[in-house]
Design an enzyme around this catalytic site. Sequence first.
Site, PDB file in Angstrom:
ATOM      1  N   ARG A  29      -7.663 -20.484  -1.292  1.00 24.06           N
ATOM      2  CA  ARG A  29      -6.560 -20.361  -0.331  1.00 24.06           C
ATOM      3  C   ARG A  29      -5.499 -21.448  -0.510  1.00 24.06           C
ATOM      4  O   ARG A  29      -5.775 -22.632  -0.344  1.00 24.06           O
ATOM      5  CB  ARG A  29      -7.112 -20.408   1.099  1.00 24.06           C
ATOM      6  CG  ARG A  29      -6.040 -20.147   2.149  1.00 24.06           C
ATOM      7  CD  ARG A  29      -6.609 -20.181   3.558  1.00 24.06           C
ATOM      8  NE  ARG A  29      -5.602 -19.822   4.539  1.00 24.06           N
ATOM      9  CZ  ARG A  29      -4.670 -20.663   5.011  1.00 24.06           C
ATOM     10  NH1 ARG A  29      -4.641 -21.909   4.610  1.00 24.06           N
ATOM     11  NH2 ARG A  29      -3.770 -20.243   5.889  1.00 24.06           N
ATOM     12  N   TYR A  83       0.843  -1.196   0.000  1.00 24.86           N
ATOM     13  CA  TYR A  83       0.000   0.000   0.000  1.00 24.86           C
ATOM     14  C   TYR A  83       0.875   1.240   0.000  1.00 24.86           C
ATOM     15  O   TYR A  83       2.084   1.166   0.233  1.00 24.86           O
ATOM     16  CB  TYR A  83      -0.940   0.009   1.221  1.00 24.86           C
ATOM     17  CG  TYR A  83      -0.259   0.381   2.521  1.00 24.86           C
ATOM     18  CD1 TYR A  83       0.611  -0.505   3.156  1.00 24.86           C
ATOM     19  CD2 TYR A  83      -0.453   1.637   3.103  1.00 24.86           C
ATOM     20  CE1 TYR A  83       1.245  -0.158   4.335  1.00 24.86           C
ATOM     21  CE2 TYR A  83       0.188   1.990   4.286  1.00 24.86           C
ATOM     22  CZ  TYR A  83       1.023   1.087   4.896  1.00 24.86           C
ATOM     23  OH  TYR A  83       1.670   1.439   6.065  1.00 24.86           O
ATOM     24  N   HIS A 118      -0.914 -21.360  -0.040  1.00 25.84           N
ATOM     25  CA  HIS A 118       0.157 -20.404   0.259  1.00 25.84           C
ATOM     26  C   HIS A 118       0.939 -19.966  -0.975  1.00 25.84           C
ATOM     27  O   HIS A 118       1.318 -18.810  -1.101  1.00 25.84           O
ATOM     28  CB  HIS A 118       1.109 -20.980   1.308  1.00 25.84           C
ATOM     29  CG  HIS A 118       0.527 -20.994   2.688  1.00 25.84           C
ATOM     30  ND1 HIS A 118      -0.512 -21.812   3.052  1.00 25.84           N
ATOM     31  CD2 HIS A 118       0.825 -20.263   3.785  1.00 25.84           C
ATOM     32  CE1 HIS A 118      -0.828 -21.599   4.313  1.00 25.84           C
ATOM     33  NE2 HIS A 118      -0.029 -20.653   4.784  1.00 25.84           N
ATOM     34  N   LEU A 130      11.313   1.313   6.821  1.00 24.18           N
ATOM     35  CA  LEU A 130      10.734   1.786   5.569  1.00 24.18           C
ATOM     36  C   LEU A 130      11.522   3.027   5.132  1.00 24.18           C
ATOM     37  O   LEU A 130      11.734   3.927   5.950  1.00 24.18           O
ATOM     38  CB  LEU A 130       9.254   2.152   5.773  1.00 24.18           C
ATOM     39  CG  LEU A 130       8.573   2.505   4.456  1.00 24.18           C
ATOM     40  CD1 LEU A 130       8.200   1.228   3.701  1.00 24.18           C
ATOM     41  CD2 LEU A 130       7.345   3.361   4.668  1.00 24.18           C
ATOM     42  N   GLU A 142      12.414   2.586  13.953  1.00 25.60           N
ATOM     43  CA  GLU A 142      11.450   3.602  13.515  1.00 25.60           C
ATOM     44  C   GLU A 142      10.251   3.579  14.434  1.00 25.60           C
ATOM     45  O   GLU A 142      10.261   2.918  15.477  1.00 25.60           O
ATOM     46  CB  GLU A 142      11.066   3.406  12.038  1.00 25.60           C
ATOM     47  CG  GLU A 142      10.497   2.059  11.707  1.00 25.60           C
ATOM     48  CD  GLU A 142      10.260   1.849  10.202  1.00 25.60           C
ATOM     49  OE1 GLU A 142      10.059   2.803   9.464  1.00 25.60           O
ATOM     50  OE2 GLU A 142      10.262   0.665   9.803  1.00 25.60           O
ATOM     51  N   ARG A 163       8.070   3.696  -4.874  1.00 17.61           N
ATOM     52  CA  ARG A 163       8.122   2.768  -3.726  1.00 17.61           C
ATOM     53  C   ARG A 163       7.067   1.670  -3.866  1.00 17.61           C
ATOM     54  O   ARG A 163       7.309   0.507  -3.521  1.00 17.61           O
ATOM     55  CB  ARG A 163       7.946   3.544  -2.414  1.00 17.61           C
ATOM     56  CG  ARG A 163       8.245   2.694  -1.199  1.00 17.61           C
ATOM     57  CD  ARG A 163       8.340   3.510   0.064  1.00 17.61           C
ATOM     58  NE  ARG A 163       7.087   4.167   0.385  1.00 17.61           N
ATOM     59  CZ  ARG A 163       6.938   5.078   1.342  1.00 17.61           C
ATOM     60  NH1 ARG A 163       7.985   5.461   2.066  1.00 17.61           N
ATOM     61  NH2 ARG A 163       5.787   5.633   1.584  1.00 17.61           N
ATOM     62  N   LYS A 172       6.576  -1.870   1.853  1.00 16.77           N
ATOM     63  CA  LYS A 172       5.406  -1.304   2.550  1.00 16.77           C
ATOM     64  C   LYS A 172       4.222  -2.265   2.401  1.00 16.77           C
ATOM     65  O   LYS A 172       3.287  -2.011   1.639  1.00 16.77           O
ATOM     66  CB  LYS A 172       5.096   0.085   1.963  1.00 16.77           C
ATOM     67  CG  LYS A 172       4.282   0.979   2.886  1.00 16.77           C
ATOM     68  CD  LYS A 172       4.372   2.424   2.430  1.00 16.77           C
ATOM     69  CE  LYS A 172       3.433   3.356   3.162  1.00 16.77           C
ATOM     70  NZ  LYS A 172       3.481   3.320   4.616  1.00 16.77           N
TER      71      LYS A 172
HETATM   72  N1  PDD Z   1       3.170   5.187   7.133  1.00 16.59           N
HETATM   73  N2  PDD Z   1       7.801   3.919   8.668  1.00 16.59           N
HETATM   74  C1  PDD Z   1       6.656   3.205   8.647  1.00 16.59           C
HETATM   75  C2  PDD Z   1       6.626   1.878   9.320  1.00 16.59           C
HETATM   76  C3  PDD Z   1       5.514   3.734   8.013  1.00 16.59           C
HETATM   77  O1  PDD Z   1       4.378   3.013   7.970  1.00 16.59           O
HETATM   78  C4  PDD Z   1       5.582   5.023   7.416  1.00 16.59           C
HETATM   79  C5  PDD Z   1       4.407   5.626   6.699  1.00 16.59           C
HETATM   80  C6  PDD Z   1       6.798   5.724   7.483  1.00 16.59           C
HETATM   81  C7  PDD Z   1       6.977   7.076   6.865  1.00 16.59           C
HETATM   82  O2  PDD Z   1       7.070   7.018   5.466  1.00 16.59           O
HETATM   83  P1  PDD Z   1       6.579   8.242   4.546  1.00 16.59           P
HETATM   84  O3  PDD Z   1       7.297   9.449   5.004  1.00 16.59           O
HETATM   85  O4  PDD Z   1       6.972   7.840   3.179  1.00 16.59           O
HETATM   86  O5  PDD Z   1       5.093   8.356   4.753  1.00 16.59           O
HETATM   87  C8  PDD Z   1       7.890   5.133   8.098  1.00 16.59           C
HETATM   88  C9  PDD Z   1       1.934   5.582   6.476  1.00 16.59           C
HETATM   89  C10 PDD Z   1       1.721   7.042   6.458  1.00 16.59           C
HETATM   90  C11 PDD Z   1       0.774   4.799   7.084  1.00 16.59           C
HETATM   91  O6  PDD Z   1       0.953   3.620   7.314  1.00 16.59           O
HETATM   92  O7  PDD Z   1      -0.298   5.357   7.286  1.00 16.59           O
END
Ligand code: PDD
Length: 291
Positions: free
Chosen positions: A102, A31, A104, A205, A181, A50, A149
Amino acid sequence: MLAYLNGQFISRSSATISVDDRGFIFGDGVYEVWRVVNGRLFEPDRHMARLGFGLRELRIATPESLNTRSVEEIAQRLLADSGLTDGEATFYMEVTRGAAPRAHQFPSATTAPTVYATVYRFAPPEELRARGAAAITMTDVRWLRCDIKTIQLLPNVLAKQAAVERGATDALLIRDGVVTEGSHANVVGVLDGSIRTHPTNHLILPGITRSIVLEQARGLGIPVREEPFTERDIDRLEELFLVGTTTDVMPIVRVNDRPVGTGTPGPITTRLLTEFRAHLDTSCAVAHALR
Ligand code: PDD
């Protein structure tokens, strides 16, 4: 509110996916979340890049129709029809490996990915930003591909929930003694006058806000070291902040009920949050003027 699902624009309440969707069954998808100011997407190309990276890493065939231009068109229509062309909003897009019985292993190559998108009104937390937020620390229990992501966000959900239950805004995730993070944002500290943040590798990320804020810091002559700080360093930090699409720059002034630095938003954080906000507004205004 309107949604986009596999080529159709429909109301979000009537948008439905198959119970066999691999996103639902396995969390098998990726996403993106874009920030939107006055109807314009912030950094459309970087988010698309990304998304493309995640799809390639997971070997989900990128739908041919999915490129920056077509995604911007989807967003524009969703924003316009949802009355979100003024002020702040977010645009969410999710792509899963599609619906199949379903099992895997990957389904047959003819299985079409599911593509879903929608928009939300967004209210930046300005009051909290001025005051500074609190954080807790938690063990980072995620897998070793945090650079993708994916929609598998259970550790992030549990971390955020633990923070909320302790009256904090977010959790700083700790892996092997190092701060990686936050639950949905990158973490930046200021130590001995230098900015310190985890390097981009498989453990975090690669945040788009992170990369812009680091570029801005370098432009302002603030030393930047893409090296992690440790859990033990937290007590020595002069400043600490989160950076992310729905976070912008958010000062963290308390960790586990102990003050960070002076316990108020510090000068580097404050400077960067002003610079970042200006860049966000300018860049969306330029995108608006160019259309
Ligand atoms: N999240 N780290 C993680 C684990 C994240 O899920 C996100 C963003 C970031 C920041 O990345 P960026 O600056 O590209 O948004 C770092 C989004 C906003 C969310 O899950 O809603």
